[in-house]
Every structure is written in structure tokens, then in C-alpha cells.
Design an enzyme around this catalytic site. Structure first.
Site, PDB file in Angstrom:
ATOM      1  CE  LYS A   1      46.112  41.978  34.164  1.00  0.00           C
ATOM      2  NZ  LYS A   1      45.167  41.826  34.301  1.00  0.00           N
TER       3      LYS A   1
ATOM      4  CB  SER B   1      48.430  46.336  36.261  1.00  0.00           C
ATOM      5  OG  SER B   1      48.435  46.587  37.118  1.00  0.00           O
TER       6      SER B   1
ATOM      7  CE1 TYR C   1      46.566  40.461  38.157  1.00  0.00           C
ATOM      8  CE2 TYR C   1      47.622  43.031  38.274  1.00  0.00           C
ATOM      9  CZ  TYR C   1      47.087  42.453  38.028  1.00  0.00           C
ATOM     10  OH  TYR C   1      45.463  43.359  38.212  1.00  0.00           O
TER      11      TYR C   1
HETATM   12  N1  LIG Z   1      40.822  46.901  40.450  1.00  0.00           N
HETATM   13  C1  LIG Z   1      42.316  47.125  40.181  1.00  0.00           C
HETATM   14  O1  LIG Z   1      43.105  48.014  41.155  1.00  0.00           O
HETATM   15  C2  LIG Z   1      43.020  46.452  39.362  1.00  0.00           C
HETATM   16  C3  LIG Z   1      43.896  48.013  38.659  1.00  0.00           C
HETATM   17  C4  LIG Z   1      44.828  47.018  37.697  1.00  0.00           C
HETATM   18  C5  LIG Z   1      43.961  46.169  37.030  1.00  0.00           C
HETATM   19  N2  LIG Z   1      43.111  45.820  36.925  1.00  0.00           N
HETATM   20  C6  LIG Z   1      42.564  44.569  36.343  1.00  0.00           C
HETATM   21  O2  LIG Z   1      41.156  44.860  35.857  1.00  0.00           O
HETATM   22  C7  LIG Z   1      40.768  43.372  35.599  1.00  0.00           C
HETATM   23  C8  LIG Z   1      39.724  43.671  35.995  1.00  0.00           C
HETATM   24  O3  LIG Z   1      39.926  43.571  37.446  1.00  0.00           O
HETATM   25  P1  LIG Z   1      38.289  43.931  38.708  1.00  0.00           P
HETATM   26  O4  LIG Z   1      39.251  44.689  39.388  1.00  0.00           O
HETATM   27  O5  LIG Z   1      37.697  44.742  37.785  1.00  0.00           O
HETATM   28  O6  LIG Z   1      38.480  42.620  39.163  1.00  0.00           O
HETATM   29  P2  LIG Z   1      37.224  42.101  39.570  1.00  0.00           P
HETATM   30  O7  LIG Z   1      35.999  43.386  40.243  1.00  0.00           O
HETATM   31  O8  LIG Z   1      37.763  40.968  40.773  1.00  0.00           O
HETATM   32  O9  LIG Z   1      36.326  41.303  38.205  1.00  0.00           O
HETATM   33  C9  LIG Z   1      36.409  40.234  37.850  1.00  0.00           C
HETATM   34  C10 LIG Z   1      35.380  39.896  36.738  1.00  0.00           C
HETATM   35  O10 LIG Z   1      36.638  39.033  35.775  1.00  0.00           O
HETATM   36  C11 LIG Z   1      36.005  37.482  36.347  1.00  0.00           C
HETATM   37  N3  LIG Z   1      36.416  36.386  35.985  1.00  0.00           N
HETATM   38  C12 LIG Z   1      37.556  36.670  36.804  1.00  0.00           C
HETATM   39  N4  LIG Z   1      37.870  35.187  36.458  1.00  0.00           N
HETATM   40  C13 LIG Z   1      37.681  34.575  35.124  1.00  0.00           C
HETATM   41  C14 LIG Z   1      37.495  33.822  33.921  1.00  0.00           C
HETATM   42  N5  LIG Z   1      38.542  33.099  34.655  1.00  0.00           N
HETATM   43  N6  LIG Z   1      36.884  33.222  33.042  1.00  0.00           N
HETATM   44  C15 LIG Z   1      35.832  34.747  33.317  1.00  0.00           C
HETATM   45  N7  LIG Z   1      35.842  35.489  33.570  1.00  0.00           N
HETATM   46  C16 LIG Z   1      36.473  36.183  34.791  1.00  0.00           C
HETATM   47  C17 LIG Z   1      34.879  37.502  37.406  1.00  0.00           C
HETATM   48  O11 LIG Z   1      34.101  37.144  37.152  1.00  0.00           O
HETATM   49  P3  LIG Z   1      33.087  36.026  37.881  1.00  0.00           P
HETATM   50  O12 LIG Z   1      33.825  35.845  39.045  1.00  0.00           O
HETATM   51  O13 LIG Z   1      31.551  35.795  38.031  1.00  0.00           O
HETATM   52  O14 LIG Z   1      34.178  34.880  36.650  1.00  0.00           O
HETATM   53  C18 LIG Z   1      34.760  39.606  37.855  1.00  0.00           C
HETATM   54  O15 LIG Z   1      33.546  39.741  36.804  1.00  0.00           O
HETATM   55  C19 LIG Z   1      41.531  42.128  36.048  1.00  0.00           C
HETATM   56  O16 LIG Z   1      42.786  42.230  34.256  1.00  0.00           O
HETATM   57  C20 LIG Z   1      42.382  43.677  36.437  1.00  0.00           C
HETATM   58  O17 LIG Z   1      43.705  42.492  36.402  1.00  0.00           O
HETATM   59  C21 LIG Z   1      42.893  45.516  37.984  1.00  0.00           C
END
Ligand SMILES: NC(=O)c1ccc[n+]([C@@H]2O[C@H](COP(=O)([O-])OP(=O)(O)OC[C@H]3O[C@@H](n4cnc5c(N)ncnc54)[C@H](OP(=O)(O)O)[C@@H]3O)[C@@H](O)[C@H]2O)c1
Length: 253
Positions: free
Chosen positions: A163, A146, A159
Site C-alpha cells: 500500500k 490504505s 500488505y
Molecule cells: N476493508 C478495509 O478495512 C480496508 C481498509 C483499507 C484499505 N482497503 C482496501 O480497499 C480495497 C477493497 O477492499 P474490501 O475491504 O472491499 O475487500 P473485500 O470485501 O474483500 O473485496 C475485495 C474485492 O476484490 C476482488 N478481488 C480480490 N482479488 C482479486 C483479484 N486478484 N482480481 C480481481 N478482483 C479481485 C474480490 O472479488 P472476487 O472474490 O469475486 O474476485 C472483491 O470484489 C482493497 O484494495 C483493500 O486493500 C480496505
């Protein structure tokens, strides 16, 4: 001409791919010919994601696995290998951010949970799979970090620290595994419209204020992360390792 972005012959694990960025990456990989094993913590969400990815059914497998639990990780890897053979692409995407507020008000439970999912899980998966990849023809590991790992993110302190750690894990493993054919890179997304970032975009006024001084003047969509993941997973990035790619609409410049 050989398409360097082609993913035929790539067998990937994408963690946390029941929604959001992970689901988009799994779809993008399957569309380019990869076989993909996805995981999430609940059978219902894994099943719903597989249904959503329906048109590539034969290339996909879903496993219920919590990336903070080593026994679940072993199950995830063994099912992926049983179903499609040797894993040569790992995307450490699952992430969490359970505590929002000043770090001095946080507690150890939030610290442990965030580290378990965002850093320990990727470490265990990478350790096991990099070892296998080094023995059997190489591979590519893609960590979804991130911009919060590059720049202090106030109120998202724990967080942010996880990261930053994931970015360093990327660099250390890139140095250690490169000569044996394993490349390790990471993507630093900016704000992407998903469940995780909901507090930032749900309220229209808050969103307007947030994007006002950003280079592209908007937040991103999950599909906008996929190209970077395809690049790192494919032969297009064969000379790239230890790289940190920001995909953030020009937020951190
Ligand atoms: N969205 C943003 O703005 C953003 C920005 C920077 C970085 N990121 C990074 O991108 C990645 C994906 O984020 P996202 O925004 O797509 O989040 P999201 O929509 O909340 O999706 C998270 C996914 O991870 C799964 N998950 C959560 N905890 C888990 C665990 N302990 N074991 C296995 N699966 C797990 C969830 O599935 P279940 O609930 O079914 O387990 C879901 O499929 C993350 O690493 C996040 O830090 C996101």
C-alpha cells in the site's frame, strides 16, 4: 449550475467490485450517471454483483478478470471499451491480504501474491490506461490504498509495504501525467466493515477494544468511501492530483 460531481460522460473501470468497497463505488458512480465495468475473479460473484446493482443495468458491465494476470487485464480493458467506449476513469480497488503475522514468519508466496494483486495489477492497468487517456482527452485514476500504507501496520507487513508502494505509484504518475490531462489520486481507508477486515470486527470484544481510542469511536461502512471516489473521478477535483485522502474516522492524525 453545472453539478461538478456529476459523472455523466464518465466511463469507469472499477476492479474488485463484486463486494465491499468496490461494489459501493460502482453503485455510487452509476447513480451519478457513469457507465461502469466491474471485475472479480469468478463468474458467479460478478453475476451476483450485477444483479445487486440491478436498477442501473444498462450502465454496467461485468468481466471475470484477475488483476494479477496481464492477459485478464487486457480482456477487461477491451471489453470495457467495446461496451462503453474510451475509458476515462480507473479505480484500482481490488486488494488482498493473505498473510497475517510477523513479517519474519511470512514466505515468498505471500509476498508475491500480495504484490501481484495490490501493486502489479494497478501498475499494469494504470500504465495502459494512462497512456490511452493522455492521447485522448484525459482522465482520472483513483487508487484505493490504505492507512497501512501511511503507518506501519504490525502483523500486516507485506500488505503495508504494497500500500505504501501504491501511494508512491500515485504520486509518481501524478507528476508524470498531469500536463497531459491525467490526474492520479488515492484514498487511504481506515478499517471498513468488509470481508477483508473481518478478523478485526467479527469479535465484538476485540472490536470494542479496537475503536476505544479512535477519534470517531467506530469503524466505517463501505458507503463512506464512495464520496471520496466520486470527488476524484469527477470534475469537482479538477485541480487535484497526487493527493492522498485518508477516510479513516480520524485514526491517523
Ligand atoms: N476493508 C478495509 O478495512 C480496508 C481498509 C483499507 C484499505 N482497503 C482496501 O480497499 C480495497 C477493497 O477492499 P474490501 O475491504 O472491499 O475487500 P473485500 O470485501 O474483500 O473485496 C475485495 C474485492 O476484490 C476482488 N478481488 C480480490 N482479488 C482479486 C483479484 N486478484 N482480481 C480481481 N478482483 C479481485 C474480490 O472479488 P472476487 O472474490 O469475486 O474476485 C472483491 O470484489 C482493497 O484494495 C483493500 O486493500 C480496505
Amino acid at each position: 449550475m453545472h453539478n461538478r460531481f456529476d459523472l455523466k460522460g464518465k466511463n469507469a473501470i472499477v476492479t474488485g467490485a463484486t463486494r465491499g468497497i468496490g461494489l459501493a463505488i460502482a453503485r455510487g458512480f452509476a447513480e451519478l450517471g457513469a457507465t461502469v465495468t466491474i471485475c472479480g475473479r469468478k463468474q458467479e460473484t460478478v453475476d451476483a454483483a450485477l444483479a445487486d446493482l440491478g436498477s442501473h443495468k444498462e450502465q454496467l458491465h461485468g468481466v471475470v478478470a484477475h488483476v494479477g494476470k496481464s492477459e485478464d487485464i487486457e480482456q477487461l480493458i477491451s471489453e470495457a471499451e467495446e461496451k462503453f467506449g474510451r475509458v476515462n476513469v480507473l479505480v484500482n480497488n481490488a486488494g488482498t491480504n493473505p498473510f497475517f503475522g510477523p513479517i519474519v514468519d511470512s514466505d515468498e508466496r505471500a509476498w508475491d501474491k500480495t504484490f501481484e494483486v495490490n501493486l502489479k495489477g494497478p501498475y499494469i492497468l494504470s500504465r495502459i490506461l494512462a497512456k490511452e487517456m493522455m492521447k485522448s482527452g484525459g482522465g482520472s485514476i483513483v487508487n484505493i490504498a490504505s492507512i497501512a500504507g501511511l503507518q506501519a501496520a504490525p502483523l500486516q507487513g507485506i500488505y503495508s509495504v504494497t500500500k505504501a508502494g501504491l501511494i508512491m505509484l500515485t504520486k509518481v504518475m501524478a507528476r508524470e501525467c498531469g500536463r497531459k490531462g491525467v490526474r492520479v489520486n488515492c484514498i487511504c481507508p481506515g478499517v471498513i466493515k468488509t470481508h477483508l477486515s473481518e478478523t478485526l470486527w467479527k469479535d465484538e470484544e476485540r472490536l470494542k477494544a479496537f475503536v476505544a481510542n479512535k477519534s470517531l469511536g467506530r469503524i466505517g461502512n463501505t458507503e463512506e468511501i464512495v464520496g471520496g471516489a466520486i470527488y476524484f473521478a469527477s470534475d469537482a477535483s479538477s485541480f487535484t492530483t497526487g493527493s492522498v485522502l485518508t477516510i479513516d474516522g480520524g485514526m491517523v492524525i
